[in-house]
Motif scaffolding. Structure first.
Motif, PDB file in Angstrom:
ATOM      1  N   UNK A  48       0.852  -1.177   0.000  1.00 45.94           N
ATOM      2  CA  UNK A  48       0.000   0.000   0.000  1.00 45.94           C
ATOM      3  C   UNK A  48       0.891   1.231   0.000  1.00 45.94           C
ATOM      4  N   UNK A  49       0.604   2.162  -0.870  1.00 45.01           N
ATOM      5  CA  UNK A  49       1.380   3.391  -0.952  1.00 45.01           C
ATOM      6  C   UNK A  49       1.000   4.305   0.203  1.00 45.01           C
ATOM      7  N   UNK A  50       1.958   5.018   0.735  1.00 38.02           N
ATOM      8  CA  UNK A  50       1.697   5.979   1.799  1.00 38.02           C
ATOM      9  C   UNK A  50       2.245   5.506   3.119  1.00 38.02           C
ATOM     10  N   UNK A  51       1.861   6.230   4.172  1.00 44.58           N
ATOM     11  CA  UNK A  51       2.334   5.859   5.493  1.00 44.58           C
ATOM     12  C   UNK A  51       1.187   5.960   6.483  1.00 44.58           C
ATOM     13  N   UNK A  55       0.340   0.977   7.516  1.00 42.40           N
ATOM     14  CA  UNK A  55       1.691   0.435   7.293  1.00 42.40           C
ATOM     15  C   UNK A  55       2.123   0.584   5.842  1.00 42.40           C
ATOM     16  N   UNK A  56       1.663   1.624   5.176  1.00 41.24           N
ATOM     17  CA  UNK A  56       2.010   1.849   3.777  1.00 41.24           C
ATOM     18  C   UNK A  56       3.494   2.098   3.580  1.00 41.24           C
ATOM     19  N   UNK A  57       3.917   1.992   2.352  1.00 44.33           N
ATOM     20  CA  UNK A  57       5.328   2.161   2.019  1.00 44.33           C
ATOM     21  C   UNK A  57       5.490   3.174   0.902  1.00 44.33           C
ATOM     22  N   UNK A  67      13.514  -6.724   3.004  1.00 46.70           N
ATOM     23  CA  UNK A  67      12.107  -7.004   2.742  1.00 46.70           C
ATOM     24  C   UNK A  67      11.720  -8.360   3.321  1.00 46.70           C
ATOM     25  N   UNK A  68      10.626  -8.361   4.049  1.00 52.13           N
ATOM     26  CA  UNK A  68       9.994  -9.587   4.523  1.00 52.13           C
ATOM     27  C   UNK A  68       8.615  -9.592   3.874  1.00 52.13           C
ATOM     28  N   UNK A  69       8.317 -10.595   3.084  1.00 53.58           N
ATOM     29  CA  UNK A  69       7.066 -10.630   2.337  1.00 53.58           C
ATOM     30  C   UNK A  69       6.370 -11.969   2.535  1.00 53.58           C
ATOM     31  N   UNK A  70       5.061 -11.923   2.408  1.00 54.61           N
ATOM     32  CA  UNK A  70       4.289 -13.160   2.472  1.00 54.61           C
ATOM     33  C   UNK A  70       3.559 -13.358   1.151  1.00 54.61           C
ATOM     34  N   UNK A  79       3.281  -9.885  -0.766  1.00 54.70           N
ATOM     35  CA  UNK A  79       2.913  -8.597  -0.180  1.00 54.70           C
ATOM     36  C   UNK A  79       3.864  -8.243   0.954  1.00 54.70           C
ATOM     37  N   UNK A  80       4.084  -6.941   1.140  1.00 57.51           N
ATOM     38  CA  UNK A  80       4.865  -6.453   2.262  1.00 57.51           C
ATOM     39  C   UNK A  80       4.270  -5.134   2.723  1.00 57.51           C
ATOM     40  N   UNK A  81       4.705  -4.669   3.880  1.00 60.21           N
ATOM     41  CA  UNK A  81       4.253  -3.374   4.391  1.00 60.21           C
ATOM     42  C   UNK A  81       5.385  -2.763   5.202  1.00 60.21           C
ATOM     43  N   UNK A  82       5.217  -1.498   5.568  1.00 61.02           N
ATOM     44  CA  UNK A  82       6.229  -0.830   6.384  1.00 61.02           C
ATOM     45  C   UNK A  82       6.385  -1.520   7.733  1.00 61.02           C
ATOM     46  N   UNK A  83       5.372  -2.236   8.145  1.00 64.32           N
ATOM     47  CA  UNK A  83       5.450  -2.987   9.392  1.00 64.32           C
ATOM     48  C   UNK A  83       6.328  -4.230   9.242  1.00 64.32           C
ATOM     49  N   UNK A  84       6.670  -4.588   7.994  1.00 62.26           N
ATOM     50  CA  UNK A  84       7.436  -5.802   7.716  1.00 62.26           C
ATOM     51  C   UNK A  84       8.824  -5.542   7.144  1.00 62.26           C
ATOM     52  N   UNK A  85       9.287  -4.301   7.089  1.00 63.72           N
ATOM     53  CA  UNK A  85      10.564  -4.032   6.430  1.00 63.72           C
ATOM     54  C   UNK A  85      11.387  -3.037   7.207  1.00 63.72           C
ATOM     55  N   UNK A  86      12.629  -2.929   6.822  1.00 59.99           N
ATOM     56  CA  UNK A  86      13.541  -1.950   7.392  1.00 59.99           C
ATOM     57  C   UNK A  86      14.285  -1.270   6.259  1.00 59.99           C
ATOM     58  N   UNK A  87      14.353   0.059   6.292  1.00 64.50           N
ATOM     59  CA  UNK A  87      15.147   0.829   5.337  1.00 64.50           C
ATOM     60  C   UNK A  87      16.609   0.648   5.710  1.00 64.50           C
ATOM     61  N   UNK A  88      17.427   0.312   4.727  1.00 64.74           N
ATOM     62  CA  UNK A  88      18.826   0.003   5.014  1.00 64.74           C
ATOM     63  C   UNK A  88      19.720   1.192   4.674  1.00 64.74           C
ATOM     64  N   UNK A  89      20.211   1.874   5.709  1.00 63.12           N
ATOM     65  CA  UNK A  89      21.215   2.900   5.465  1.00 63.12           C
ATOM     66  C   UNK A  89      22.567   2.319   5.865  1.00 63.12           C
ATOM     67  N   UNK A  90      23.569   3.125   5.955  1.00 62.67           N
ATOM     68  CA  UNK A  90      24.905   2.614   6.271  1.00 62.67           C
ATOM     69  C   UNK A  90      25.241   2.710   7.749  1.00 62.67           C
TER      70      UNK A  90
END
Length: 108
Positions: A48-51, A55-57, A67-70, A79-90
Motif C-alpha cells: 500500500x502506498x503511503x504511510x 503500514x504503507x510504504x 524485505x519480509x514478504x508473504x 505482499x509487504x508493508x512498512x510494518x514488515x521491512x527496514x530501510x537500510x542505510x549505512x
C-alpha cells in the motif's frame, strides 16, 4: 514470511486493481536472498502506498531495503508493508541487523 531478502528498488508502478488493497508493485534487484536462497535476480512485491496506520510504504528508486514478504495463496502475489521491512542505510545498527539476520536465516 515466504520471502526475505535485501534488495534495491529498480522500479515501482501503481496497480489499482489489486484485490488486497495493495496499490503499488515494486520490483527489487536482489542483493542478498535469505528465503528462499535460490531467489531470482529480481523480485516484485505489492504494498500500500503511503504511510500511517495502514503500514504503507514509499519505496524510493535506488534505495536498498530489507524485505519480509508473504505470499497470498489466493492471488499468488507477494505482499509487504512498512510494518514488515527496514530501510537500510549505512548505520552501524543496520549493518548489525544484516549480520544477525544472515546468521538467523540459516534456520528459516
Amino acid at each position: 514470511t515466504s520471502a526475505a531478502f535485501l534488495g534495491t528498488v529498480a522500479s515501482a508502478a501503481n496497480i489499482p486493481e489489486d484485490t488486497q488493497e495493495a496499490n503499488r508493485r515494486t520490483t527489487f534487484l536482489i542483493k542478498k536472498a535469505f528465503k528462499p536462497r535460490n531467489m531470482r535476480r529480481t523480485f516484485s512485491v505489492r504494498s500500500t502506498l503511503g504511510d500511517g496506520a495502514n503500514c504503507g510504504t514509499d519505496f524510493r528508486r535506488g534505495e536498498t531495503y530489507l524485505i519480509l514478504a508473504y505470499r497470498d495463496p489466493a492471488t499468488g502475489f507477494h505482499y509487504t508493508s512498512a510494518c514488515d521491512l527496514r530501510y537500510m542505510d549505512n548505520s552501524r545498527e543496520m549493518r548489525a541487523l544484516i549480520k544477525a539476520f544472515t546468521r538467523a536465516s540459516s534456520s528459516l
